[in-house]
Design a protein around this motif. Sequence first.
Motif, mmCIF file in Angstrom:
data_model
loop_
_atom_site.group_PDB
_atom_site.id
_atom_site.type_symbol
_atom_site.label_atom_id
_atom_site.label_comp_id
_atom_site.label_asym_id
_atom_site.label_seq_id
_atom_site.Cartn_x
_atom_site.Cartn_y
_atom_site.Cartn_z
ATOM 1 N N LYS A 153 55.297 4.170 22.371
ATOM 2 C CA LYS A 153 54.560 3.623 21.003
ATOM 3 C C LYS A 153 53.250 3.040 21.364
ATOM 4 N N GLN B 70 51.675 4.085 16.262
ATOM 5 C CA GLN B 70 52.228 5.422 16.552
ATOM 6 C C GLN B 70 53.539 5.445 17.097
ATOM 7 N N TYR C 44 56.502 9.517 20.975
ATOM 8 C CA TYR C 44 56.847 10.866 20.780
ATOM 9 C C TYR C 44 56.512 11.535 22.083
ATOM 10 N N GLN D 144 57.129 17.477 16.879
ATOM 11 C CA GLN D 144 56.867 16.067 17.038
ATOM 12 C C GLN D 144 55.923 15.780 15.831
ATOM 13 N N TYR E 66 53.006 12.984 15.256
ATOM 14 C CA TYR E 66 51.914 12.334 15.835
ATOM 15 C C TYR E 66 50.652 12.465 15.273
ATOM 16 N N TYR F 126 48.391 13.987 10.466
ATOM 17 C CA TYR F 126 49.115 14.367 11.446
ATOM 18 C C TYR F 126 48.511 15.770 12.347
#
Length: 692
Positions: free
Chosen positions: A619, A630, A633, A661, A663, A678
Amino acid sequence: MPGQANVADPDIVVTAQRRVERLVDVPMSVTAISGKELEAAGASTTQDLTLVTPGLLIARSSTFTQPTIRGIGNRNSGPGDEPNVSIFIDGVLQSEQASTFFELADIERIEVLKGPQGTLFGRNATGGAINIITHSPKPELEGSASISAGRFGYLKGTAVLSGALNKSGTLLGSISGVGVRDHGFIDNVFLDKRVGGRKAYASRAKLFFVPRDGMEFQLNGLYSSNEDNSAFSGQPLNGNTVGRRTPDPAIPIDIAVPTVPYRTATNFVPTLKARTWFVDGHAKVDLGFATLQGLASYSKSHIRTISDLDVSAWANQSNDQNLKAHSSNEELNITSAPGSRLQWIGGVSFFQGRSFYDPQVLNGSTRIYGQKTRAFSAFGEATYEIFDRLFVTGGIRYSEDKRISTYIAPPAAAIHGRVKYTDVSPRAVVRWEFGEDANLYASYSEGYKSGTFNAGTAVGAVVPAKPERVEAYEVGGKARLLPGLTVTAAAFHYQYTNLQTTVITTVNGVLSGVLQNAPEADVKGLEATAVWRPTPRLQFNAGLSLLRPRITDFPNASVNVPTIVDDVAVGGNSAVSRDVSGNDLIRAPRRSLNLGASYGIDIAGGELVFAGNALFSAKYYLELGNRVVQPAYEVVNGSITYTLPGDHFSVSVFGQNLTKQLYFQSNTISTIADTVSYSKPRWFGVTLSAKL
């Protein structure tokens, strides 16, 4: 050819120190990626370089592309504020943050230099530098073309043609083009239509003139166009937007304020249209004892954006802005001839730039603001082999910056600010070659980023942020441990002072970016990479980045926190003063791991190649209060390519974000909303390629 080097295994050659040398001999952390490796990893834009480079994170904030290396990166989004990680194309600085998101086409290699590069690459390269080197024309006729298609209406075409333009072969030329479009991958549930589409085009032309041995001239031209509203087709993270304060009962909340990924509810389809024109000329003359090189460039950009700031259907906080920028850059340097114990380089550079919002219309209120920059620098560096295989390097750069800011809010008179900064940045390195393909080094360097204005307010146009400074210590080593296996490792410590940071807040009812200086931060870290080629057709690579990116002293930071009324979050944020000492720097994951592999086999007279690449990131935080994060991921991309016998035609099937994913590709944290968009979800495509 000028500024070029052959990239070959096992001796990858780079120009990270402004001279051609083996990567294993360069006493700094450098990641070099070939064009073929970029394709295999699914890296098609500058933002995708995050996937293949340990310690690098390229984010987008509104229209701005903001690279961060080892926690050092730009947190500002004002016109004329150059990034902390300098981006170069064929040796020419790209100074405008809003113009550095583009397709990677016709790439020979990319070099990512980590740590302050102030001595050789400029006053603002406090975090590092990204050198993008495109292919040079060759005397032989060469050409290639490809077309790709995939999910979301994705369609991309590329074409390259190069060769000699006269019988003697003294004049060479090339032309390349790339075009890409897709229909978008975000659903606007209020307008009931698909948004987030992209249309981009870029073309480049090169002319090389070699009148005689030891003399070369080069002229390049570039035009790029990009329309992409995906960064503005976002949503309020966890529903946090001022739109919630004025609800419309006729519109359900799940429509007006969506929180499901890949959904938005803007009142209109946002706009981002960017146009850039670039021309640069280079000259190179061999003087025998040294090589004299010069360059001159001119660029012009126009970026139009129209955005819904509250990203909800209940309100309409709109921002319509025209960013107009142009710049020129000139440099002259002289580099010693190879072969002696003493190697040296010296030079001077000049930069002139103008970047303005002209105009910006924010909720019906018009203003014009920006800044002009004039900069001069002189630099020199020398390396001496004091004993066999023991080298010492010393370098220094003098920088002088002048900035003039302007703020106009009609009908009021213009407000101006003027400032001048000077700086001297040194570099020192000791390197010991303890083997033919192995060395250890220790270095000290300083990076300097000029003070700057964020002239979006009357106060901001008069009061600048002070210059940033980074003092960097690094020890590392590089070695080819056995045939086909190369390992690098580096430990580093950065002392970071006067960090320039923007808090987006409302001043007299107008959304504005206010600059601050954070007194001190401290970054400690470790990086390691390994490339293993057990056979010519099998390759593994890995990169690990470990960081501790702490703010050590910032007791009065202005941060945005959710607005609370009667113990209830009513939507949107309030700017408050907080002590953020001990928090992490933004966009600096404490751990990240890059993995890649490729394997080729012979089938039916052709070659079948399997390739895969993965990024695993811990993160990281999006603002200095460490409130918005965030989550960890991973991104996994893969491809299978079959090249037909004769090596003229190939077909490739590829997949992106295979693990689906979530992110962020872009974020803006303001008093109006926590806005995020995203990156594209899982998708697949196919590419057909041909070459002469």
